[in-house]
Design a protein around this motif. Sequence first.
Motif, PDB file in Angstrom:
ATOM      1  N   VAL A 149      -9.105 -23.395   5.563  1.00 26.79           N
ATOM      2  CA  VAL A 149      -7.677 -23.411   5.241  1.00 26.79           C
ATOM      3  C   VAL A 149      -7.201 -24.845   5.004  1.00 26.79           C
ATOM      4  O   VAL A 149      -6.495 -25.125   4.035  1.00 26.79           O
ATOM      5  N   LEU A 150      -7.627 -25.737   5.864  1.00 25.12           N
ATOM      6  CA  LEU A 150      -7.233 -27.152   5.732  1.00 25.12           C
ATOM      7  C   LEU A 150      -7.716 -27.723   4.394  1.00 25.12           C
ATOM      8  O   LEU A 150      -6.959 -28.365   3.665  1.00 25.12           O
ATOM      9  N   ALA A 157      -2.934 -28.487  -3.271  1.00 24.88           N
ATOM     10  CA  ALA A 157      -1.496 -28.747  -3.101  1.00 24.88           C
ATOM     11  C   ALA A 157      -0.829 -29.005  -4.454  1.00 24.88           C
ATOM     12  O   ALA A 157       0.285 -28.545  -4.693  1.00 24.88           O
ATOM     13  N   LYS A 158      -1.527 -29.739  -5.328  1.00 25.92           N
ATOM     14  CA  LYS A 158      -0.917 -30.055  -6.635  1.00 25.92           C
ATOM     15  C   LYS A 158      -1.476 -29.141  -7.717  1.00 25.92           C
ATOM     16  O   LYS A 158      -0.739 -28.458  -8.405  1.00 25.92           O
ATOM     17  N   LYS A 159      -2.785 -29.169  -7.849  1.00 25.82           N
ATOM     18  CA  LYS A 159      -3.415 -28.254  -8.812  1.00 25.82           C
ATOM     19  C   LYS A 159      -3.826 -27.020  -8.024  1.00 25.82           C
ATOM     20  O   LYS A 159      -4.659 -27.108  -7.121  1.00 25.82           O
ATOM     21  N   ARG A 160      -3.247 -25.890  -8.350  1.00 25.50           N
ATOM     22  CA  ARG A 160      -3.294 -24.722  -7.484  1.00 25.50           C
ATOM     23  C   ARG A 160      -4.612 -23.945  -7.461  1.00 25.50           C
ATOM     24  O   ARG A 160      -4.886 -23.203  -6.532  1.00 25.50           O
ATOM     25  N   GLU A 161      -5.396 -24.072  -8.525  1.00 27.28           N
ATOM     26  CA  GLU A 161      -6.526 -23.132  -8.652  1.00 27.28           C
ATOM     27  C   GLU A 161      -7.782 -23.548  -7.899  1.00 27.28           C
ATOM     28  O   GLU A 161      -8.195 -24.701  -7.941  1.00 27.28           O
ATOM     29  N   LYS A 315      -7.675 -35.598   7.531  1.00 30.40           N
ATOM     30  CA  LYS A 315      -7.141 -35.937   8.855  1.00 30.40           C
ATOM     31  C   LYS A 315      -5.685 -36.403   8.778  1.00 30.40           C
ATOM     32  O   LYS A 315      -4.965 -36.354   9.768  1.00 30.40           O
ATOM     33  N   LYS A 316      -5.272 -36.846   7.593  1.00 33.49           N
ATOM     34  CA  LYS A 316      -3.872 -37.286   7.433  1.00 33.49           C
ATOM     35  C   LYS A 316      -2.934 -36.129   7.118  1.00 33.49           C
ATOM     36  O   LYS A 316      -1.716 -36.279   7.167  1.00 33.49           O
ATOM     37  N   GLU A 317      -3.483 -34.968   6.794  1.00 31.34           N
ATOM     38  CA  GLU A 317      -2.634 -33.798   6.512  1.00 31.34           C
ATOM     39  C   GLU A 317      -1.837 -33.443   7.768  1.00 31.34           C
ATOM     40  O   GLU A 317      -2.418 -33.361   8.857  1.00 31.34           O
ATOM     41  N   PRO A 318      -0.529 -33.203   7.624  1.00 32.58           N
ATOM     42  CA  PRO A 318       0.251 -32.803   8.799  1.00 32.58           C
ATOM     43  C   PRO A 318      -0.328 -31.544   9.462  1.00 32.58           C
ATOM     44  O   PRO A 318      -0.286 -31.390  10.675  1.00 32.58           O
ATOM     45  N   PHE A 319      -0.908 -30.700   8.640  1.00 30.60           N
ATOM     46  CA  PHE A 319      -1.463 -29.438   9.140  1.00 30.60           C
ATOM     47  C   PHE A 319      -2.666 -29.656  10.060  1.00 30.60           C
ATOM     48  O   PHE A 319      -2.968 -28.823  10.908  1.00 30.60           O
ATOM     49  N   PHE A 320      -3.340 -30.776   9.893  1.00 35.81           N
ATOM     50  CA  PHE A 320      -4.513 -31.085  10.711  1.00 35.81           C
ATOM     51  C   PHE A 320      -4.135 -31.048  12.195  1.00 35.81           C
ATOM     52  O   PHE A 320      -4.897 -30.577  13.051  1.00 35.81           O
ATOM     53  N   ARG A 321      -2.928 -31.545  12.487  1.00 35.23           N
ATOM     54  CA  ARG A 321      -2.448 -31.614  13.869  1.00 35.23           C
ATOM     55  C   ARG A 321      -2.390 -30.212  14.501  1.00 35.23           C
ATOM     56  O   ARG A 321      -2.617 -30.052  15.699  1.00 35.23           O
ATOM     57  N   ALA A 322      -2.083 -29.213  13.685  1.00 27.69           N
ATOM     58  CA  ALA A 322      -1.972 -27.848  14.211  1.00 27.69           C
ATOM     59  C   ALA A 322      -3.343 -27.216  14.459  1.00 27.69           C
ATOM     60  O   ALA A 322      -3.447 -26.188  15.115  1.00 27.69           O
ATOM     61  N   LEU A 323      -4.361 -27.844  13.916  1.00 28.37           N
ATOM     62  CA  LEU A 323      -5.709 -27.252  14.012  1.00 28.37           C
ATOM     63  C   LEU A 323      -6.635 -28.044  14.915  1.00 28.37           C
ATOM     64  O   LEU A 323      -7.809 -27.727  15.038  1.00 28.37           O
TER      65      LEU A 323
END
Length: 458
Positions: A149-150, A157-161, A315-323
């Motif tokens: 998922v990460l 995030a920008k190019k969706r496919e 590791k810089k993704e904000p979502f990383f913190r949740a995982l």
Amino acid sequence: MGQMKRAALRAIPAVEKVVQALGALPVPRPMVVNLVRRELAQLRKTGKVTSFDEVMEQVKRAVDVLAKSRIQPVINGTGVVIHTNLGRSPLSAEALAEVESTAMGYSNLEFDLSDGRRGSRGVYLEEGLANLCRSEAASVVNNCAAALVLVLRHFTAKKREVVISRGELIQIGGGFRIPEILEASGATLREVGTTNKTSLADYRKALGPETGLVLKVHRSNFFMGGFVESPSTEEIAALAKAKKVPFVEDLGSGAVVATEDVLSRSGGSESPHEPTPAEVLKRGADLVCFSGDKLLGGPQAGIVAGKRKHVQALKKEPFFRALRCDKLVLTALQVTVETYLDADGPPVLKMLGLSEGELTRRAKRLAKKLADCPIKVSVGRGQSQVGGGTMPEAKVDSITLDLVPRKGGLAALASRLRNAEIPVVGYVSGSRLKVDLRTVFPEQDASLMEAIRGAAAE
Ligand SMILES: *Cc1c(COP(=O)(O)O)cnc(C)c1O
């Protein structure tokens, strides 16, 4: 009916009286009180009560079911080494000792002991994992699904496919389907090829300005034979590189050693090779992800390894913190990684490598000691599995204790074994209940014998 119902209502005892009559409780009292309340309400509704004894019997059964649902040790006689329902990989005593000593007090989890300042979580572990995967960098999240998922959220995030072969849109275990994970991550699925055949040209046609990622998923829990084709990691990697699209391979199981060597020690008739993170990265994948508690033999975790710039960006993704993982997991994984780097690996590898000779000696000893049992106990043959949706085609010959009840059925015997002080889970094959000794630790032999004696006596 009305009269019966009234009679039943009079027969329903008070909650307190029932709890009192249960005597010693196997679980905390408030949980029993709640359960008794629910059971009595149920009886009141159905109105099917004739005596206090009957009420007590039903309540006792319910308490027993509740107590059995507590997480507790089980003897794995199934022969499935990485058994997802039985907790996947058992950890080593070393890993546990270190978890105990760090978790029972404070640790340097995010503290730099060299300069006394704030440190970064898991740096040493990341270094060890990178070493094991021969990658520039590595990091850890809660499990491989989380890693996936990460990765998807980051790259699409920008190019969706996300481009993926139809042959890899698989279901991995209870309710975990690759296409659903991809879509839950906000990515748009761009399927290529067919279930059995996907060519490099299929990938080439699909790659365009909207492509954020090429994903390859290792078919870890099934295998296809016959009229099948899919491009190699090298080919996909070269194409992705030419088109400047990141390429990630989900390995699932994450064997970091040559599985064929481990399995051939066991005398297995078919010992396939599971691709290692190091090999796949060398073939050109930018990143790989894999589970911590499958063939790696550690705690539940998801590892990502590969190019430093990608690992750092993840590791810089904000979502990383949740995982992020907890200190218990990081500590256990740290020791697991070290057992590869300077010792002979974690318990799962040792179990997979046990020879039939060793197992036969143990089985004979146990069968001899159980000769006076009211059920028939003999030494048999079986087939262990790697499990965890890993290496489905591997054949690992094994040795079993075969139990044949003199009276009563196999299902009843299996149930009595599950009711033992330390529950035993075996499997039925023909007219026998088998307990595969590969997945029973030698130090559990005494408990196993006790359980068999108990089940046989009933
Ligand atoms: C098992 C598996 C996963 C999921 O791993 P978890 O660590 O259980 O989340 C993902 N991909 C593949 C190919 C797998 O085999």
